[in-house]
Write an enzyme that holds these catalytic residues in place. Structure first.
Site, PDB file in Angstrom:
ATOM      1  N   ARG A 166      67.816  51.500  -2.299  1.00  0.00           N
ATOM      2  CA  ARG A 166      68.607  52.138  -3.371  1.00  0.00           C
ATOM      3  C   ARG A 166      69.988  51.492  -3.484  1.00  0.00           C
ATOM      4  NH1 ARG A 166      64.146  53.819  -3.666  1.00  0.00           N
ATOM      5  NH2 ARG A 166      63.460  55.979  -3.572  1.00  0.00           N
ATOM      6  N   SER A 239      66.037  62.542  -7.194  1.00  0.00           N
ATOM      7  CA  SER A 239      66.507  62.808  -5.821  1.00  0.00           C
ATOM      8  C   SER A 239      68.022  62.791  -5.806  1.00  0.00           C
ATOM      9  CB  SER A 239      65.996  61.728  -4.870  1.00  0.00           C
ATOM     10  OG  SER A 239      64.599  61.660  -4.924  1.00  0.00           O
ATOM     11  N   GLU A 335      72.889  60.148  -4.109  1.00  0.00           N
ATOM     12  CA  GLU A 335      72.326  58.993  -4.810  1.00  0.00           C
ATOM     13  C   GLU A 335      72.906  58.802  -6.215  1.00  0.00           C
ATOM     14  OE1 GLU A 335      68.027  57.977  -4.324  1.00  0.00           O
ATOM     15  OE2 GLU A 335      68.063  58.014  -6.504  1.00  0.00           O
TER      16      GLU A 335
HETATM   17  P1  FAD Z   1      72.225  55.683 -15.886  1.00  0.00           P
HETATM   18  O1  FAD Z   1      72.066  56.977 -15.187  1.00  0.00           O
HETATM   19  O2  FAD Z   1      72.608  55.707 -17.317  1.00  0.00           O
HETATM   20  O3  FAD Z   1      73.271  54.794 -15.090  1.00  0.00           O
HETATM   21  C1  FAD Z   1      73.180  54.676 -13.692  1.00  0.00           C
HETATM   22  C2  FAD Z   1      74.290  53.702 -13.222  1.00  0.00           C
HETATM   23  O4  FAD Z   1      73.997  52.398 -13.690  1.00  0.00           O
HETATM   24  C3  FAD Z   1      75.667  54.062 -13.792  1.00  0.00           C
HETATM   25  O5  FAD Z   1      76.624  53.760 -12.804  1.00  0.00           O
HETATM   26  C4  FAD Z   1      75.820  53.133 -14.995  1.00  0.00           C
HETATM   27  O6  FAD Z   1      77.176  52.813 -15.236  1.00  0.00           O
HETATM   28  C5  FAD Z   1      75.055  51.902 -14.526  1.00  0.00           C
HETATM   29  N1  FAD Z   1      74.394  51.158 -15.600  1.00  0.00           N
HETATM   30  C6  FAD Z   1      73.454  51.627 -16.464  1.00  0.00           C
HETATM   31  N2  FAD Z   1      73.033  50.632 -17.266  1.00  0.00           N
HETATM   32  C7  FAD Z   1      73.730  49.520 -16.911  1.00  0.00           C
HETATM   33  C8  FAD Z   1      73.746  48.162 -17.369  1.00  0.00           C
HETATM   34  N3  FAD Z   1      72.954  47.745 -18.353  1.00  0.00           N
HETATM   35  N4  FAD Z   1      74.606  47.308 -16.769  1.00  0.00           N
HETATM   36  C9  FAD Z   1      75.414  47.699 -15.781  1.00  0.00           C
HETATM   37  N5  FAD Z   1      75.448  48.960 -15.295  1.00  0.00           N
HETATM   38  C10 FAD Z   1      74.603  49.851 -15.857  1.00  0.00           C
HETATM   39  N6  FAD Z   1      65.121  56.534  -9.136  1.00  0.00           N
HETATM   40  C11 FAD Z   1      64.374  55.804  -8.299  1.00  0.00           C
HETATM   41  O7  FAD Z   1      64.859  54.811  -7.738  1.00  0.00           O
HETATM   42  N7  FAD Z   1      63.081  56.128  -8.040  1.00  0.00           N
HETATM   43  C12 FAD Z   1      62.476  57.198  -8.605  1.00  0.00           C
HETATM   44  O8  FAD Z   1      61.308  57.449  -8.347  1.00  0.00           O
HETATM   45  C13 FAD Z   1      63.261  58.011  -9.492  1.00  0.00           C
HETATM   46  N8  FAD Z   1      62.724  59.111 -10.037  1.00  0.00           N
HETATM   47  C14 FAD Z   1      63.484  59.895 -10.862  1.00  0.00           C
HETATM   48  C15 FAD Z   1      62.913  61.047 -11.392  1.00  0.00           C
HETATM   49  C16 FAD Z   1      63.648  61.865 -12.237  1.00  0.00           C
HETATM   50  C17 FAD Z   1      63.012  63.110 -12.814  1.00  0.00           C
HETATM   51  C18 FAD Z   1      64.989  61.521 -12.555  1.00  0.00           C
HETATM   52  C19 FAD Z   1      65.788  62.379 -13.490  1.00  0.00           C
HETATM   53  C20 FAD Z   1      65.575  60.391 -12.003  1.00  0.00           C
HETATM   54  C21 FAD Z   1      64.822  59.560 -11.144  1.00  0.00           C
HETATM   55  N9  FAD Z   1      65.368  58.402 -10.567  1.00  0.00           N
HETATM   56  C22 FAD Z   1      64.613  57.630  -9.744  1.00  0.00           C
HETATM   57  C23 FAD Z   1      66.771  58.027 -10.823  1.00  0.00           C
HETATM   58  C24 FAD Z   1      66.961  57.219 -12.135  1.00  0.00           C
HETATM   59  O9  FAD Z   1      65.931  57.489 -13.053  1.00  0.00           O
HETATM   60  C25 FAD Z   1      67.027  55.719 -11.896  1.00  0.00           C
HETATM   61  O10 FAD Z   1      68.057  55.399 -11.007  1.00  0.00           O
HETATM   62  C26 FAD Z   1      67.216  54.928 -13.204  1.00  0.00           C
HETATM   63  O11 FAD Z   1      67.128  53.548 -12.946  1.00  0.00           O
HETATM   64  C27 FAD Z   1      68.560  55.210 -13.871  1.00  0.00           C
HETATM   65  O12 FAD Z   1      68.532  54.579 -15.142  1.00  0.00           O
HETATM   66  P2  FAD Z   1      69.474  55.029 -16.323  1.00  0.00           P
HETATM   67  O13 FAD Z   1      69.291  54.065 -17.442  1.00  0.00           O
HETATM   68  O14 FAD Z   1      69.252  56.446 -16.647  1.00  0.00           O
HETATM   69  O15 FAD Z   1      70.908  54.805 -15.676  1.00  0.00           O
HETATM   70  P1  NAP Z   2      57.120  62.301  -0.656  1.00  0.00           P
HETATM   71  O1  NAP Z   2      55.861  61.605  -1.017  1.00  0.00           O
HETATM   72  O2  NAP Z   2      57.130  63.785  -0.495  1.00  0.00           O
HETATM   73  O3  NAP Z   2      57.719  61.665   0.673  1.00  0.00           O
HETATM   74  C1  NAP Z   2      58.970  62.102   1.184  1.00  0.00           C
HETATM   75  C2  NAP Z   2      59.796  60.887   1.551  1.00  0.00           C
HETATM   76  O4  NAP Z   2      59.177  60.237   2.653  1.00  0.00           O
HETATM   77  C3  NAP Z   2      59.839  59.924   0.424  1.00  0.00           C
HETATM   78  O5  NAP Z   2      61.071  60.095  -0.207  1.00  0.00           O
HETATM   79  C4  NAP Z   2      59.621  58.574   1.031  1.00  0.00           C
HETATM   80  O6  NAP Z   2      60.794  57.798   1.143  1.00  0.00           O
HETATM   81  C5  NAP Z   2      59.142  58.846   2.439  1.00  0.00           C
HETATM   82  N1  NAP Z   2      57.749  58.344   2.604  1.00  0.00           N
HETATM   83  C6  NAP Z   2      56.605  58.926   2.182  1.00  0.00           C
HETATM   84  N2  NAP Z   2      55.538  58.193   2.554  1.00  0.00           N
HETATM   85  C7  NAP Z   2      56.026  57.131   3.228  1.00  0.00           C
HETATM   86  C8  NAP Z   2      55.441  56.004   3.849  1.00  0.00           C
HETATM   87  N3  NAP Z   2      54.114  55.843   3.892  1.00  0.00           N
HETATM   88  N4  NAP Z   2      56.265  55.093   4.431  1.00  0.00           N
HETATM   89  C9  NAP Z   2      57.595  55.253   4.401  1.00  0.00           C
HETATM   90  N5  NAP Z   2      58.224  56.288   3.831  1.00  0.00           N
HETATM   91  C10 NAP Z   2      57.447  57.220   3.235  1.00  0.00           C
HETATM   92  O7  NAP Z   2      58.277  61.899  -1.707  1.00  0.00           O
HETATM   93  P2  NAP Z   2      58.548  62.403  -3.174  1.00  0.00           P
HETATM   94  O8  NAP Z   2      59.852  63.071  -3.185  1.00  0.00           O
HETATM   95  O9  NAP Z   2      57.355  63.091  -3.728  1.00  0.00           O
HETATM   96  O10 NAP Z   2      58.740  61.021  -3.938  1.00  0.00           O
HETATM   97  C11 NAP Z   2      57.687  60.094  -4.042  1.00  0.00           C
HETATM   98  C12 NAP Z   2      58.269  58.715  -4.281  1.00  0.00           C
HETATM   99  O11 NAP Z   2      58.999  58.700  -5.500  1.00  0.00           O
HETATM  100  C13 NAP Z   2      59.223  58.277  -3.181  1.00  0.00           C
HETATM  101  O12 NAP Z   2      59.091  56.906  -2.983  1.00  0.00           O
HETATM  102  C14 NAP Z   2      60.584  58.618  -3.752  1.00  0.00           C
HETATM  103  O13 NAP Z   2      61.607  57.765  -3.277  1.00  0.00           O
HETATM  104  C15 NAP Z   2      60.351  58.396  -5.265  1.00  0.00           C
HETATM  105  N6  NAP Z   2      61.228  59.278  -6.034  1.00  0.00           N
HETATM  106  C16 NAP Z   2      62.537  58.932  -6.158  1.00  0.00           C
HETATM  107  C17 NAP Z   2      63.402  59.720  -6.895  1.00  0.00           C
HETATM  108  C18 NAP Z   2      64.837  59.303  -7.081  1.00  0.00           C
HETATM  109  O14 NAP Z   2      65.517  59.897  -7.898  1.00  0.00           O
HETATM  110  N7  NAP Z   2      65.311  58.326  -6.361  1.00  0.00           N
HETATM  111  C19 NAP Z   2      62.945  60.884  -7.494  1.00  0.00           C
HETATM  112  C20 NAP Z   2      61.606  61.219  -7.321  1.00  0.00           C
HETATM  113  C21 NAP Z   2      60.748  60.413  -6.591  1.00  0.00           C
HETATM  114  P3  NAP Z   2      61.374  56.804   0.013  1.00  0.00           P
HETATM  115  O15 NAP Z   2      62.179  57.679  -0.877  1.00  0.00           O
HETATM  116  O16 NAP Z   2      62.203  55.875   0.794  1.00  0.00           O
HETATM  117  O17 NAP Z   2      60.250  56.157  -0.703  1.00  0.00           O
END
Ligand code: FAD
Ligand code: NAP
Length: 339
Positions: A166, A239, A335
């Site tokens: 991340r 998250s 995050e």
């Molecule tokens: P924004 O929220 O608009 O911006 C995020 C940051 O990036 C800000 O600091 C902004 O200034 C900067 N930014 C945006 N665009 C640019 C650009 N073009 N150039 C430079 N800077 C920029 N994240 C995960 O990693 N894994 C997941 O599984 C995941 N699941 C999600 C599920 C849900 C329901 C939600 C709501 C969020 C989830 N996220 C997840 C978080 C999020 O969706 C991601 O981080 C996504 O990439 C953010 O994109 P955005 O365009 O909305 O960015």
């Molecule tokens: P989950 O499957 O309930 O698992 C809980 C956490 O354990 C996850 O966050 C994942 O870490 C870790 N994990 C699970 N299986 C693993 C494996 N085999 N090896 C190593 N780590 C493992 O998680 P969840 O919340 O439903 O999310 C599923 C996936 O979607 C995850 O990868 C999560 O990161 C991603 N997600 C991200 C966001 C976001 O906003 N960043 C939101 C929703 C879902 P990691 O997070 O490091 O993968």
């Protein structure tokens, strides 16, 4: 002049938490020219410029005294293709999930585990988005960014992005790089990643013995749909905390007291703890105060039931952080990007 600048605009529709703060100025960039125009305008009027994409990784805690520029540039093209792989370039404003679906429909694999992540292509490298064992870095080719300090374009290779969990160079040099377009190296022959969480089991339950990338995408969409609140229905930013990576000795101490601890060994010998498990054990799952709460099905997700302010959500996050530190000795890092 093609850039339309509006004043005193509510950002509620532009952040998935649905927090109602106002931007002094707001514009949408459809082209590189719009971006340059916005930067010039901000410099001329001595204003900060804040870039947003889909607003799905933001927590806005106050009105934004700046020009907020939403990336709305569109365009997807194949820049290189051979028999096995293709390099695909997408503009920063392309919505992420439809991009993933379009690639799968064209028979290009690699992005399937990243299905249903909200946001834009341009923001994906910011925190090296990841899910179900795949991160953007695994399919990343290169990107083009504008250096806001010099106005010059710069190409970034994989190594130059310094991707981590991340994390990326862009997160550390906040406000310097504006990502214009990103290139991904995708494959016509799929190498599937099914070992994470319930993906393989879900496919087996469906009787799918030879899954395609499209099957994997559908399974992940279904799993996510069951656990995660839809921002269109319940405000959230996914998250709220990163899963903490801690020394193995600390993980063992916690496990001695809580045998159910969910933890995963890292290549460097440390342990990644499931932050959601810690928060649930501490009794926060489903907690609600006013309109700020912890999701009832996934305790890693903070939610806005309607009119929570960014500060109320931030205060809740800080209380959770303090509680987890006291109970488990673990620091939870937020995050979303805080403004
Ligand atoms: P924004 O929220 O608009 O911006 C995020 C940051 O990036 C800000 O600091 C902004 O200034 C900067 N930014 C945006 N665009 C640019 C650009 N073009 N150039 C430079 N800077 C920029 N994240 C995960 O990693 N894994 C997941 O599984 C995941 N699941 C999600 C599920 C849900 C329901 C939600 C709501 C969020 C989830 N996220 C997840 C978080 C999020 O969706 C991601 O981080 C996504 O990439 C953010 O994109 P955005 O365009 O909305 O960015
Ligand atoms: P989950 O499957 O309930 O698992 C809980 C956490 O354990 C996850 O966050 C994942 O870490 C870790 N994990 C699970 N299986 C693993 C494996 N085999 N090896 C190593 N780590 C493992 O998680 P969840 O919340 O439903 O999310 C599923 C996936 O979607 C995850 O990868 C999560 O990161 C991603 N997600 C991200 C966001 C976001 O906003 N960043 C939101 C929703 C879902 P990691 O997070 O490091 O993968």
């Amino acid at each position: 002049m093609s850039l339309q600048i509006q004043s005193d605009v509510s950002l509620k529709p532009y952040n998935t938490f649905g927090v109602d703060v106002r931007a002094r100025l707001f514009a949408q960039a459809h082209t590189d020219g719009d971006v340059r125009e916005a930067l010039a305008y901000a410099a001329q009027h001595q204003l900060q410029l804040m870039v947003v994409g889909g607003g799905s990784n933001l927590l806005l805690t106050h009105d934004i005294d700046a020009l907020v520029l939403r990336m709305a540039s569109r365009g997807i093209r194949i820049t290189h293709e051979d028999c096995g792989t293709a390099v695909v370039e997408a503009e920063a404003g392309e919505p992420w999930h439809p991009f993933v679906q379009q690639m799968l429909a064209r028979g290009l694999a690699g992005l399937e585990n990243l299905s249903l992540i909200p946001g834009t292509v341009g923001a994906a490298p910011m925190q090296n988005i990841g899910a179900y064992g795949v991160e953007v870095k695994d399919v990343f080719h290169s990107l083009t960014a504008l250096d806001r300090q010099t106005g010059e374009l710069r190409e970034f290779s994989l190594d130059e992005c310094a991707f981590g969990y991340r994390d990326s160079v862009f997160k550390h040099q906040t406000g310097r790089w504006l990502i214009l377009r990103v290139r991904f190296k995708l494959s016509f022959a799929a190498t599937l990643h099914l070992e994470y969480g319930p993906v393989r089991q879900r496919l087996q339950e469906q009787g799918i013995t030879e899954p395609t990338p499209m099957h994997v995408s559908r399974a992940i969409c279904a799993i996510r749909g069951e656990k995660l609140p839809d921002p269109a229905v319940l405000g959230n930013a996914g998250s709220f905390f990163k899963n903490p990576v801690v020394p193995a000795a600390l993980a063992q101490r916690i496990r001695d007291l809580h045998p159910g601890l969910v933890a995963y060994a890292q290549p460097d010998g440390q342990m990644k703890l499931a932050a959601g498990w810690l928060i649930e054990q501490a009794g926060w799952k489903g907690f609600r105060e006013g309109d700020a709460g912890v999701h009832a099905l996934q305790s890693l997700v903070l939610v806005n039931y309607g009119s929570a302010s960014g500060l109320e959500l931030l205060n809740l996050a800080r209380r959770i952080q303090a509680d987890i530190l006291e109970r488990f000795g673990v620091v939870l890092e937020m995050e979303p990007n805080l403004y």
